[in-house]
Each structure stands twice: as C-alpha cells, then as structure tokens.
Design an enzyme around this catalytic site. Structure first.
Site, short mmCIF file in Angstrom:
data_model
loop_
_atom_site.label_atom_id
_atom_site.label_comp_id
_atom_site.label_asym_id
_atom_site.label_seq_id
_atom_site.Cartn_x
_atom_site.Cartn_y
_atom_site.Cartn_z
N HIS A 185 0.88 -1.19 0.00
CA HIS A 185 0.00 0.00 0.00
C HIS A 185 0.91 1.23 0.00
O HIS A 185 1.71 1.40 -0.91
CB HIS A 185 -0.94 -0.11 1.21
CG HIS A 185 -2.02 0.91 1.30
ND1 HIS A 185 -2.39 1.73 0.27
CD2 HIS A 185 -2.84 1.24 2.34
CE1 HIS A 185 -3.39 2.52 0.66
NE2 HIS A 185 -3.68 2.25 1.92
N HIS A 223 -2.10 -2.28 -9.77
CA HIS A 223 -3.14 -1.71 -8.91
C HIS A 223 -4.30 -2.68 -8.79
O HIS A 223 -4.60 -3.39 -9.75
CB HIS A 223 -3.64 -0.37 -9.49
CG HIS A 223 -4.32 0.46 -8.46
ND1 HIS A 223 -5.67 0.37 -8.22
CD2 HIS A 223 -3.82 1.36 -7.59
CE1 HIS A 223 -5.97 1.19 -7.23
NE2 HIS A 223 -4.87 1.81 -6.82
N ASP A 230 2.64 5.81 -6.78
CA ASP A 230 3.84 5.74 -5.95
C ASP A 230 5.14 5.77 -6.74
O ASP A 230 6.16 6.19 -6.23
CB ASP A 230 3.80 4.45 -5.10
CG ASP A 230 2.68 4.50 -4.09
OD1 ASP A 230 2.55 5.54 -3.42
OD2 ASP A 230 1.91 3.54 -4.00
N1 COA Z 1 5.24 -6.63 -9.91
C1 COA Z 1 5.26 -7.86 -10.44
N2 COA Z 1 4.16 -8.59 -10.65
C2 COA Z 1 2.99 -8.04 -10.28
C3 COA Z 1 2.89 -6.77 -9.73
C4 COA Z 1 4.09 -6.05 -9.54
N3 COA Z 1 4.08 -4.82 -9.01
N4 COA Z 1 1.61 -6.46 -9.47
C5 COA Z 1 0.92 -7.53 -9.85
N5 COA Z 1 1.74 -8.48 -10.34
C6 COA Z 1 1.38 -9.78 -10.85
C7 COA Z 1 1.37 -10.78 -9.69
O1 COA Z 1 2.60 -11.37 -9.45
C8 COA Z 1 0.32 -11.74 -10.14
O2 COA Z 1 0.87 -12.62 -11.08
P1 COA Z 1 0.59 -14.21 -10.98
O3 COA Z 1 -0.90 -14.33 -11.10
O4 COA Z 1 1.37 -14.76 -12.12
O5 COA Z 1 1.07 -14.64 -9.63
C9 COA Z 1 -0.69 -10.88 -10.89
O6 COA Z 1 0.07 -9.74 -11.35
C10 COA Z 1 -1.81 -10.40 -9.99
O7 COA Z 1 -1.23 -9.74 -8.87
P2 COA Z 1 -1.90 -9.63 -7.46
O8 COA Z 1 -0.85 -9.19 -6.48
O9 COA Z 1 -2.63 -10.90 -7.10
O10 COA Z 1 -2.97 -8.52 -7.76
P3 COA Z 1 -3.62 -7.56 -6.70
O11 COA Z 1 -4.78 -6.94 -7.34
O12 COA Z 1 -3.81 -8.26 -5.41
O13 COA Z 1 -2.41 -6.54 -6.51
C11 COA Z 1 -1.15 -4.76 -5.86
C12 COA Z 1 -2.48 -5.21 -6.44
C13 COA Z 1 -1.13 -3.25 -5.86
C14 COA Z 1 -1.01 -5.27 -4.41
C15 COA Z 1 0.03 -5.32 -6.71
O14 COA Z 1 -0.08 -4.84 -8.02
C16 COA Z 1 1.35 -5.01 -6.10
O15 COA Z 1 1.81 -5.72 -5.19
N6 COA Z 1 2.03 -3.90 -6.57
C17 COA Z 1 3.28 -3.50 -5.99
C18 COA Z 1 3.04 -2.70 -4.71
C19 COA Z 1 2.49 -1.34 -5.02
O16 COA Z 1 2.96 -0.63 -5.88
N7 COA Z 1 1.49 -0.96 -4.22
C20 COA Z 1 0.85 0.33 -4.34
C21 COA Z 1 -0.50 0.18 -4.95
S1 COA Z 1 -1.20 1.76 -5.31
#
Ligand code: COA
Length: 380
Positions: A226, A265, A316
């Site tokens: 987050h 996201h 971010d």
């Molecule tokens: N880097 C690498 N792979 C990513 C990714 C990232 N930043 N964000 C998503 N993915 C990939 C995941 O590994 C997953 O792949 P898989 O199905 O092969 O395992 C797929 O995309 C889905 O990701 P998931 O984490 O389950 O989606 P989510 O909707 O829960 O995730 C976030 C949303 C924001 C938590 C995620 O994109 C993330 O962790 N981003 C990095 C942290 C970040 O920037 N947070 C600020 C958000 S505003």
C-alpha cells in the site's frame, strides 16, 4: 484488456459499502466529490481539497481562511507530545514515529464520546501531523528543537506544502517544489476503499475515536503493498546503478518472481490516472535539479514493465523520484502520504459516522471439523 491475471480473495471486486466521497476506476477517471482530479491538481490548494473531502463542498474564501487559520494553529505541538517525540529513537522508522505521534496527540486533546468536537480533532490531526515528523527529524538529525513559537509568522501562515518543505530543509525552497508538493498532496489525498481507508472505517464503525481510527490507518498504510510502495519504489531505483543496467536487472527480478514496487493496482486495469500528473512533475523537478538519470531510469523501467507484464506505474512510482528530487529522505515518503491521506480518512470517518453500522463481515470456515478436547497431560 490487460493481461494481468487477477487472483481471487482480498475482497477484490466486492462492493463493501457506499460512499459519496470518491470514484475510482470509473472509466479511467478519479474524482473527489465529483471533481476531476486533473482539475483539482491544476487549480486547487491541498487545503481546499482537504476541506472538500471533509465537508463535501469546496470552501468559499472566508471558509478557507477560517479553515486554514485553525488548521495551521495545530502545527504548534503540545509540549508533552514534543517530549514524547524526543524519546523515540533516532533509528525508528518515521512511519512508527507518525503512528506514535498521532496516538500521543489523542491523549492531550481527546475526542468527546459524543463526537461533538470531531471537527476540532480532525484539524488537530491534519495540522499537527507534518509537525510530528518535522519535530522528530530536527531533534534527532539537526540536534535542535523546532521553535514553533518564535517562528509563528511562517508556522501559522504557509500552506502545508511550503511549511513542510521549508521546515524540513530549514531554508527557502524553490516555488516549483512547493507547487509539486501541493499537487502530490492532492493526488494522495483520497482513493475510496483502499486498505488504510477501509481500516479507518472499520475502526470508526465500532464508535471508536478519530485518533484510534487514524492510527489504524497509518498501520495499514505502512505496508509496501500500500503506502510503503513509494519508499520501496525508491529502493528499487537505487538498486539500479544506471540506465543501461535497467533491463538486465529488471529481467532478473521478474525471473525471481519479485514484486516490482510502484507497479500495478487492485482497481485500475491499464493505467493509474494520477500517474500522468506526478510523472510530469517528476520530470520537471529532475530537470530543475539537473538529475536526468533518475527520471530516465524510471521511464525505462516503465516501458519494460508494460512490455513484459502489461503492468503500469501507480502513483507511488514517480512520486518516489519527485520526492527524491526535492531532497526528501526516502523514509519520509510514506509519512508524507499520511499527511495527505488523513484528509480522505477523516472524510470517510465522518461519512461512516453519519449512517453507522458496525462493519463485521463473515468468513468461510475452511478448518478441521468438530473434535473432542484432549486434556494437556494426554496430548503427545
Ligand atoms: N510486480 C510484479 N508482478 C505483479 C505486480 C508487480 N508490481 N503487481 C501484480 N503483479 C502480478 C502478480 O505477481 C500476479 O501474477 P501471478 O498471477 O502470475 O502470480 C498478478 O500480477 C496479480 O497480482 P496480485 O498481487 O494478485 O494482484 P492484486 O490486485 O492483489 O495486486 C497490488 C495489487 C497493488 C497489491 C500489486 O499490483 C502489487 O503488489 N504492486 C506493488 C506494490 C504497489 O505498488 N502498491 C501500491 C498500490 S497503489
């Protein structure tokens, strides 16, 4: 359509309540109380936006003056809070400092049980938060206690962006920085039912007080999935020595299934509308301080992530370089997010209180079936 695979769980896609504060992911737009984020970022001050989020309408001139006067007065921290900040170790994480600082405030000016002083408490939390970080920073880094009283003129006058930057750096800063910080505070202010906002709503749904709800929000915001992503994005940028090495390093990270912080996201699918704004500011700031390399590195990472994973930068990612260009320590990035997002949190807390119902969902049980209790002495 994005190729990003969506996993089930984490309440993804679930409508968990109603709000009149913000629309996220409706098309590609982001609106606070109906106002387009692009218009707000171009024309408004962070304080006007905070007023809008708290009370539903943009303030008129007189309302804004009164709001600012009260808000800025809370920058002068109670002496007892200053003493507590002095006791927090120098090597604490600034997010922990913020959490303790806001919690401490709640002991010296309490919210009444009937919430009749909630407006006052809201402004106290918003007004005092930058000072919490600044006071602790000055005490431990510069070995000096911030003298809010004798500098009352600037402490009580400047907008949040200028107050924060100039108190942090202990000197005047370029107007460009103040404008960039103002925009950044607006972009970070509100984002519907994100993890920290939802946390504050859950806490306030138990009829707990504002300080407790905001402290919970800070805890949720700290995590790198987050708010902590802006700090983590800077660490990523720092781990890549030069533009030429981006591709090789990023490829390795993806092969190792590392999460690339500042990308992706939960709600947006192809882009984060806030990115274009902060990206422009990051470029301008980079040019102004003569550091093209960091911005260039960021752009190469952005291109690589889109081409290889169809993942886009969220707010971010370029906030990290923008803050870095303004000489801000990496660990202070997420505390700045707090200073801004508190306005959204409190807007949501007020909204929750207006039509409160305890937030208490159910869980699907996946544990073992019924079994008999075995006394301790009979367990192997
Ligand atoms: N880097 C690498 N792979 C990513 C990714 C990232 N930043 N964000 C998503 N993915 C990939 C995941 O590994 C997953 O792949 P898989 O199905 O092969 O395992 C797929 O995309 C889905 O990701 P998931 O984490 O389950 O989606 P989510 O909707 O829960 O995730 C976030 C949303 C924001 C938590 C995620 O994109 C993330 O962790 N981003 C990095 C942290 C970040 O920037 N947070 C600020 C958000 S505003």
């Amino acid at each position: 359509m994005s190729e990003k695979k969506k996993k089930e769980g984490g309440l993804a896609g679930i409508i968990a309540g109603k709000t009149a504060i913000c629309t996220v992911g409706d098309g590609h737009s982001l609106r606070y109380r109906g106002y387009d984020i692009y218009e707000l970022a171009e024309h408004a001050s962070f304080e006007e936006v905070a007023f809008l989020l708290l009370y539903g309408e943009l303030p008129n001139k007189k309302e804004l003056e009164d709001f600012n006067k009260k808000l800025f007065s809370f920058r002068i921290l109670p002496q007892a809070v200053r003493e507590i900040l002095k006791l927090i170790p120098k090597d604490s994480h600034p997010m922990d400092v913020m959490r303790t600082g806001v919690s401490a405030l709640g002991n010296f000016m309490r919210e009444k049980e009937d919430f009749s002083n909630q407006d006052e408490i809201a402004l106290q939390i918003l007004g005092a938060s930058p000072s919490i970080l600044l006071y602790w920073h000055a005490y431990h880094i510069h070995k000096k206690e911030l003298d809010f009283e004798s500098k009352k003129d600037s402490v009580l006058k400047d907008c949040t962006a200028k107050f924060f930057l100039e108190t942090l750096h202990q000197k005047e800063v370029p107007q460009l920085w103040v404008e960039a910080m103002n925009v950044s505070l607006i972009l970070y202010a509100e984002h519907e039912f994100n993890a920290s906002t939802f946390t504050t709503r859950i806490i306030s749904s138990t009829l707990s007080d504002l300080h407790s709800s905001v402290v919970g929000g800070i805890g949720a915001l700290k995590g790198p999935l987050h708010g902590g992503a802006n700090e983590a994005a800077m660490e990523l940028l720092n781990s890549i020595p030069k533009v030429d090495s981006v591709i090789e390093i990023m490829q390795k990270k993806l092969e190792n299934k590392e999460k690339i912080m500042g990308f992706g996201h939960r709600v947006y699918v192809t882009s984060d509308p806030r990115n274009v704004v902060i990206k422009q500011w990051s470029r301008k700031l980079g040019e102004s301080v003569g550091n093209a390399e960091l911005y260039d590195k960021s752009e190469v990472i952005e291109k690589f992530m889109w081409e290889s994973k169809k993942l886009f930068p969220n707010l971010d990612f370029y906030s990290a370089s923008a803050y870095h260009f303004m000489g801000i320590k990496t660990e202070y990035f997420t505390p700045i997010f707090i200073m801004s997002r508190e306005s959204g949190w409190i807007g949501h807390i007020f909204e929750q209180r207006k039509d409160n119902k305890l937030i208490r969902p159910n869980a699907e049980y996946i544990g073992v079936g019924d079994r008999k209790f075995v006394p301790l002495e009979k367990r192997s």
